[in-house]
Design a protein around this motif. Structure first.
Motif, PDB file in Angstrom:
ATOM      1  N   ASP A  10       0.846  -1.196   0.000  1.00 51.51           N
ATOM      2  CA  ASP A  10       0.000   0.000   0.000  1.00 51.51           C
ATOM      3  C   ASP A  10       0.885   1.251   0.000  1.00 51.51           C
ATOM      4  O   ASP A  10       2.063   1.198   0.368  1.00 51.51           O
ATOM      5  N   ILE A  11       0.287   2.370  -0.394  1.00 53.56           N
ATOM      6  CA  ILE A  11       0.985   3.659  -0.385  1.00 53.56           C
ATOM      7  C   ILE A  11       0.377   4.524   0.710  1.00 53.56           C
ATOM      8  O   ILE A  11      -0.843   4.556   0.885  1.00 53.56           O
ATOM      9  N   VAL A  12       1.223   5.204   1.467  1.00 53.85           N
ATOM     10  CA  VAL A  12       0.756   6.100   2.521  1.00 53.85           C
ATOM     11  C   VAL A  12       1.445   7.451   2.403  1.00 53.85           C
ATOM     12  O   VAL A  12       2.563   7.541   1.916  1.00 53.85           O
ATOM     13  N   ARG A  13       0.735   8.504   2.822  1.00 55.35           N
ATOM     14  CA  ARG A  13       1.348   9.827   2.965  1.00 55.35           C
ATOM     15  C   ARG A  13       1.695   9.948   4.441  1.00 55.35           C
ATOM     16  O   ARG A  13       0.838   9.778   5.307  1.00 55.35           O
ATOM     17  N   VAL A  14       2.954  10.211   4.714  1.00 60.09           N
ATOM     18  CA  VAL A  14       3.474  10.258   6.078  1.00 60.09           C
ATOM     19  C   VAL A  14       3.865  11.690   6.422  1.00 60.09           C
ATOM     20  O   VAL A  14       4.365  12.424   5.570  1.00 60.09           O
ATOM     21  N   ASN A  15       3.648  12.062   7.681  1.00 68.29           N
ATOM     22  CA  ASN A  15       4.167  13.344   8.169  1.00 68.29           C
ATOM     23  C   ASN A  15       4.804  13.085   9.524  1.00 68.29           C
ATOM     24  O   ASN A  15       4.135  13.023  10.539  1.00 68.29           O
ATOM     25  N   ASP A  16       6.113  12.889   9.522  1.00 68.44           N
ATOM     26  CA  ASP A  16       6.866  12.715  10.766  1.00 68.44           C
ATOM     27  C   ASP A  16       7.819  13.895  10.954  1.00 68.44           C
ATOM     28  O   ASP A  16       8.953  13.749  11.374  1.00 68.44           O
ATOM     29  N   ARG A  49      -0.300   7.733  14.081  1.00 65.14           N
ATOM     30  CA  ARG A  49      -0.607   9.172  14.034  1.00 65.14           C
ATOM     31  C   ARG A  49       0.179   9.892  12.943  1.00 65.14           C
ATOM     32  O   ARG A  49      -0.153  11.015  12.578  1.00 65.14           O
ATOM     33  N   GLN A  50       1.227   9.274  12.426  1.00 65.89           N
ATOM     34  CA  GLN A  50       2.030   9.890  11.378  1.00 65.89           C
ATOM     35  C   GLN A  50       1.501   9.589   9.974  1.00 65.89           C
ATOM     36  O   GLN A  50       1.965  10.161   9.003  1.00 65.89           O
TER      37      GLN A  50
END
Length: 77
Positions: A10-16, A49-50
């Motif tokens: 799968d593809i995810v957009r991450v914000n860490d 949460r990221q």
């Protein structure tokens, strides 16, 4: 975001701290291992949460007789 529906591929957009797109390579309990497509390099482990967005990889379906339809050779003279 809940991680139950997220699977390898799968593809995810991450914000860490730095937003980027990544491919999911596996799960470690309540965390997900991702390989960034854009942004930082190397496999990273992230928390739920990221994960900002999630796109499922299309899984192949098993062909069934009901969905296959008639054969093209039927009724041909």
């Amino acid at each position: 975001m809940r991680l139950a529906a997220i699977r390898a591929g799968d593809i995810v957009r991450v914000n860490d701290g730095l937003p980027y797109l990544a491919e999911v390579v596996g799960q470690d309990g309540v965390r997900v291992r991702v390989s960034p497509i854009t942004g930082p390099k190397g496999v990273r482990t992230i928390a739920s949460r990221q994960v900002i967005e999630h796109w499922r990889k299309a899984r192949s379906r098993q062909p069934s007789d009901d969905l296959a339809g008639p054969s093209h050779s039927e009724g041909v003279a």
